[in-house]
Design a protein around this motif. Sequence first.
Motif, PDB file in Angstrom:
ATOM      1  N   GLY B 631      58.760  34.617 -55.537  1.00 22.52           N
ATOM      2  CA  GLY B 631      58.659  34.283 -57.164  1.00 22.52           C
ATOM      3  C   GLY B 631      57.269  34.034 -57.709  1.00 22.52           C
ATOM      4  N   TRP B 632      57.364  33.776 -58.922  1.00 21.76           N
ATOM      5  CA  TRP B 632      55.882  33.566 -59.482  1.00 21.76           C
ATOM      6  C   TRP B 632      54.941  32.540 -58.972  1.00 21.76           C
ATOM      7  N   LEU B 633      55.872  31.433 -58.489  1.00 18.25           N
ATOM      8  CA  LEU B 633      55.022  30.403 -58.177  1.00 18.25           C
ATOM      9  C   LEU B 633      54.260  30.602 -56.751  1.00 18.25           C
ATOM     10  N   ALA B 634      54.800  31.840 -56.088  1.00 26.07           N
ATOM     11  CA  ALA B 634      53.845  32.382 -54.706  1.00 26.07           C
ATOM     12  C   ALA B 634      52.685  32.852 -55.182  1.00 26.07           C
ATOM     13  N   LYS B 635      52.596  33.114 -56.487  1.00 26.96           N
ATOM     14  CA  LYS B 635      51.153  34.023 -57.063  1.00 26.96           C
ATOM     15  C   LYS B 635      50.377  32.782 -57.174  1.00 26.96           C
ATOM     16  N   VAL B 636      50.468  31.672 -57.521  1.00 25.48           N
ATOM     17  CA  VAL B 636      49.706  30.549 -57.891  1.00 25.48           C
ATOM     18  C   VAL B 636      48.634  30.045 -56.882  1.00 25.48           C
ATOM     19  N   PRO B 637      49.029  29.715 -55.482  1.00 28.16           N
ATOM     20  CA  PRO B 637      48.352  29.115 -54.647  1.00 28.16           C
ATOM     21  C   PRO B 637      47.313  30.604 -54.127  1.00 28.16           C
ATOM     22  N   VAL B 638      47.913  31.774 -54.274  1.00 30.28           N
ATOM     23  CA  VAL B 638      47.263  32.874 -53.787  1.00 30.28           C
ATOM     24  C   VAL B 638      45.909  32.940 -54.744  1.00 30.28           C
ATOM     25  N   THR B 639      46.062  32.741 -56.053  1.00 31.48           N
ATOM     26  CA  THR B 639      45.000  32.694 -56.770  1.00 31.48           C
ATOM     27  C   THR B 639      43.998  31.747 -56.547  1.00 31.48           C
ATOM     28  N   PHE B 640      44.556  30.438 -55.823  1.00 32.28           N
ATOM     29  CA  PHE B 640      43.449  29.507 -55.625  1.00 32.28           C
ATOM     30  C   PHE B 640      43.116  29.564 -54.027  1.00 32.28           C
ATOM     31  N   ASP B 641      43.422  30.385 -53.704  1.00 29.01           N
ATOM     32  CA  ASP B 641      43.211  30.658 -51.997  1.00 29.01           C
ATOM     33  C   ASP B 641      41.804  30.893 -51.987  1.00 29.01           C
ATOM     34  N   VAL B 642      40.891  30.163 -51.506  1.00 30.42           N
ATOM     35  CA  VAL B 642      39.481  30.360 -51.727  1.00 30.42           C
ATOM     36  C   VAL B 642      39.030  31.421 -50.726  1.00 30.42           C
ATOM     37  N   ASP B 643      39.770  31.711 -49.669  1.00 25.53           N
ATOM     38  CA  ASP B 643      39.623  32.772 -48.466  1.00 25.53           C
ATOM     39  C   ASP B 643      39.720  34.117 -49.386  1.00 25.53           C
ATOM     40  N   ARG B 644      40.781  34.432 -49.987  1.00 23.86           N
ATOM     41  CA  ARG B 644      41.030  35.614 -50.599  1.00 23.86           C
ATOM     42  C   ARG B 644      39.935  35.932 -51.774  1.00 23.86           C
ATOM     43  N   LEU B 645      39.691  34.822 -52.407  1.00 19.56           N
ATOM     44  CA  LEU B 645      38.567  35.079 -53.423  1.00 19.56           C
ATOM     45  C   LEU B 645      37.302  35.397 -52.994  1.00 19.56           C
ATOM     46  N   TYR B 646      36.902  34.843 -51.848  1.00 20.43           N
ATOM     47  CA  TYR B 646      35.643  35.137 -51.205  1.00 20.43           C
ATOM     48  C   TYR B 646      35.564  36.874 -50.815  1.00 20.43           C
ATOM     49  N   TYR B 647      36.878  36.939 -50.192  1.00 14.74           N
ATOM     50  CA  TYR B 647      36.933  38.415 -49.526  1.00 14.74           C
ATOM     51  C   TYR B 647      36.892  39.545 -50.625  1.00 14.74           C
ATOM     52  N   LYS B 648      37.519  39.023 -51.965  1.00 19.15           N
ATOM     53  CA  LYS B 648      37.570  39.897 -53.170  1.00 19.15           C
ATOM     54  C   LYS B 648      36.259  40.040 -53.578  1.00 19.15           C
ATOM     55  N   VAL B 649      35.282  39.007 -53.724  1.00 20.64           N
ATOM     56  CA  VAL B 649      34.293  39.024 -54.133  1.00 20.64           C
ATOM     57  C   VAL B 649      33.375  39.790 -53.239  1.00 20.64           C
ATOM     58  N   VAL B 650      33.482  39.699 -51.985  1.00 19.95           N
ATOM     59  CA  VAL B 650      32.642  40.667 -50.939  1.00 19.95           C
ATOM     60  C   VAL B 650      33.186  42.033 -51.176  1.00 19.95           C
ATOM     61  N   GLU B 651      34.478  42.344 -51.232  1.00 20.20           N
ATOM     62  CA  GLU B 651      34.566  43.604 -51.165  1.00 20.20           C
ATOM     63  C   GLU B 651      34.262  44.439 -52.493  1.00 20.20           C
ATOM     64  N   VAL B 652      34.306  43.921 -53.726  1.00 23.56           N
ATOM     65  CA  VAL B 652      33.881  44.466 -54.903  1.00 23.56           C
ATOM     66  C   VAL B 652      32.318  44.479 -54.814  1.00 23.56           C
ATOM     67  N   GLY B 653      31.794  43.678 -54.374  1.00 20.76           N
ATOM     68  CA  GLY B 653      30.238  43.697 -54.357  1.00 20.76           C
ATOM     69  C   GLY B 653      29.888  44.929 -53.166  1.00 20.76           C
ATOM     70  N   LYS B 654      30.895  45.021 -52.232  1.00 13.96           N
ATOM     71  CA  LYS B 654      30.434  46.269 -51.383  1.00 13.96           C
ATOM     72  C   LYS B 654      30.855  47.417 -51.965  1.00 13.96           C
ATOM     73  N   ARG B 655      31.756  47.460 -52.908  1.00 12.74           N
ATOM     74  CA  ARG B 655      32.061  48.829 -53.212  1.00 12.74           C
ATOM     75  C   ARG B 655      31.083  49.281 -54.146  1.00 12.74           C
TER      76      ARG B 655
END
Lengths: 307, 690
Positions: B631-655
């Motif tokens: 459900g949509w509720l599953a997406k909310v913690p994912v947004t706040f998951d700090v790990d994935r945020l870090y890795y997103k930032v790192v990936e974008v920066g790398k690209r």
Amino acid sequence: MTEAIGLGVLNIVLVLFFGPLFEGFVRKYIKANIAHSRRGPLVGVWQPFIDLFKLLGKEDLEAAGGVVTLQRLAPMMALAAALTASLFIPIAGKAPFEMHGDLIVFVYIIGISAVFIVFGAMASGSPYSYVGGTREMTLYLIVEPVLFIALVAAMINAHSLRFHDLIAWHQTHGVSLSMLVGAFALLMAMQAQFGKLPFDIAEAEQEIIGGPFIEMSGPKLALLKWTMFSRQFVFASVLVTVFFPWGKTGILAIDALITLIKVFVAYVVVGLIEVLTPRLRIDQALRFYLAMIITSAIAVVLAYVSP
Amino acid sequence: MTENMAQKMLNPEMILAVSAGLLLLGALISALLSPYRKVVGWVAFVFVLVASSGITYAAIKVFAEGARIVPPIFTLPAIGAGLTVRIDALSAVFVLIFALVGICATLYSVRYIQIYDHEHPIRYYPFLLLFLASLIWVVTASDMLFFIVAWELMTLFSYALVVYEKEDRKVIRAGIRYFIATHIATACMLLAAVILYVNSPDRSFAFSSLRAALENMAADKPGLVHLVLFLFFVGFATKAGILPFGFWLPEAHPAAPSSFSALLSGIMIKTGVYGVIRVFGEILPLSHFSTNWGIIISLFGTISLFIGVVTALVQTDSKVLLAFSSIENIGYIFLAVGMGIAFLRITPAIAVASIVAGLFHLVNHACFKSLLFLNAGSVLYRSGTRDMGKVSGLINIMPLTGFTAIIGSLSISGIPPFNGFSSKWLIFSDSLMAGRAMPIFLVMGVIAVFVSAVTIAVYLKFLGTIFLGQLYSDRELEHKDVPVSMRIPQVVIALFCILFGVVPTLPISLLHQAAEAVLPEGYAPPLDYIFGTLPAGVTLNLGEGIVGAWNPLPIVLAGVLTLLLSYAIYRSMAAPVRKTSVWQCGVVVGVNEARFKAHGYYVSFRDFLAFRIGRRWVRTYFPSIPVPKAGWLAKVPVTFDVDRLYYKVVEVGKRWCEKFSETHIGVPQVYVLWMVAGMVLAIVILYALS
């Protein structure tokens, strides 16, 4: 200085002698005569001494693959810690080490004996003793706060951490609700500290064949039994000297006698509870002692609100 | 003239500067010698030994003669910063523990690093020495800008060492978490420093100017003061490992090589405490801010205390267990220091006693935690595993390491007469007695006592699974102890553990000087008043007469005598001794088939602590966000998951970086083209500006 040494020797002798004696009384008259309606040991109250004497001469078996030095050292350290802890309690009216330690020091030194019993258990490598050791530690970490918080209630009242200040305050102040509630919680805690039913979970004979004691035999078992007797006496004497301190006369022999009578009453109460209850599981024990921690905390709150 | 110069040469600040210079030189020489794997470690150790002796001498002189302030070596008048160096008693305390743990860890690394045959020593020893040099700068800077510069250098060098095993994904992940978390913290500190700089009367970054700034702001901008203190607190708490800011710690400390984990847990996280004491004790003037923030610091300390130990109880990896235990002990230190700061305006005796208790636990923790990490490293060295379920009974093959592990575990559990008990006794006494004035500290004190009992259980698990019991390992083991150069540091630190426990007056007298140095002149009651006059024991007087006592020597004597009595009873009838095998109910069972493994310890207590909210079970208190299934509720913690945020930032920066690097493809003509284009652009701009 000599007074301190004399009092120290007296404390140790009283602990070493009356620990097994009172246990023998409970074993013959309460457990055997009253609860089981049987005659009990032939020698009556002296049975524990006979047991200790017999064990000291029996063959001393050591687990070969385990840590032999620690197996030998642990029972000796446990007994030494229990006897050192008794030096802080004014069994005979005045404690020899009253200037050298306060209640925190006492709680930790008596904790050393529990730690070394578990060390001895883990040194042999028997899985039964590991199970018993972890149960002993779990019980210790839930029961020690009950003792500590009850003493903290006394500390709030007396404005000091030292035993003679706590006792002096309680003697001059008389009965107070916070100390009564604390005494009740501590009495419940004594059941586990004594290692008696319903909380003899660490030593459960039918479940884990003696737990920490399984690989100890002969003199080591004698020392461990004597440690258990000594710890029982020390915990009972903490309860009666801090929470029921009335009746001090100043004469050494009479004070010692009065304390011994009170400790004897405590042993009888613990013995009665022992014969009336079955063994509980460790999770039931954890929940029960959480309730006792809350009771102790209520004693502290009462100490704040009203002296 | 030469006598004067010789006199100046022996000044503490000169010796300190020379030692730091020696460390820098040592870093360079280690870098040059790094191809010679067998030699580089010893060379680095010699440099660290000489430098540490120098800084120890400087620290002792400071204790004997008082603080040394060096005029600015150079200044940046445009931004009001100057490279001032000040060594007072507080810096001296930290410098002493840097010396002790630094020497021991470096000696240990000499043989230990040799197990990393895929990694090059050039990434270890130079950074190690630079790290030690930057640590010295952190505790002697008295200018906030250069303090932050030194802080940043310390972070960078420690990061380089945390990711030493760069082939391991988990190590890199831990390193990135550490890097980002600690840089957010540094950003907070920098922002706070700039806010104070802007408000300071003489526009400078010196600690005294920042203090004046806070005095000015206290009257009319209290919200801004709270913001500044909050930013400083976040910065220091992140470095120290206080939860929830210190979430990086349980991954980063195990990821580093064990000798460096000892330095991380032993001394680096202590710099967070140093920062807290400097900012809240010295830069913050005595006001209601002290009281409020003291309580907040203690609250966070208590939370870390509880969560740290409860999570340590269920770990099966020895170094992760030690890392969570570090979080717990930092909680103790913050509890004590916060209590000291809170009581600054109320009762000076309790305040000074609490700060001394916090510093004492800091010194002790540096000792026994580094010892325990060295022990875990020894286990890793011999058996190749950190998993406590895979080995048992190692004390049979490494008796000295096992013995020092027992001493370290007893110390950290707070068992008398070791040093952990001395500092914990002081913390408990202070918080219980302080609880009469402010009941919240009584609650914290009781929680701390409960946590101490749980710590005993944690370390009995640590010892019982790895060292005690019957010998077993799931892979081939050499039946020898670790090399002598790895055993000596363990023994040295164990001796300090025993010394500080049996003679607590020795460290307490030095720490009292440190507390006096931070607090205003004449504020702190004298040492004799608070801690009594016993030669080796402490009687505590918090303003109302003697309320507590801990005199180790008579108690140790009584313990020895009763031990002799027990031995006499034991051998009284000369019972015959016989070796036999463990009782397995009549059958013969192999060691591994009937072994009580690490994950089975304290299961009942673990279940006891779990609780239920609605239908979801909360089994672990360490912050981690569970992701619901659908459900949509599953997406909310994912947004706040700090790990994935870090890795997103790192990936974008790398690209982006990769895209940018496509401009330089290796063809020299393209490079020349870029250079010409750049020249043309520069000429155009200069023409336009003139």
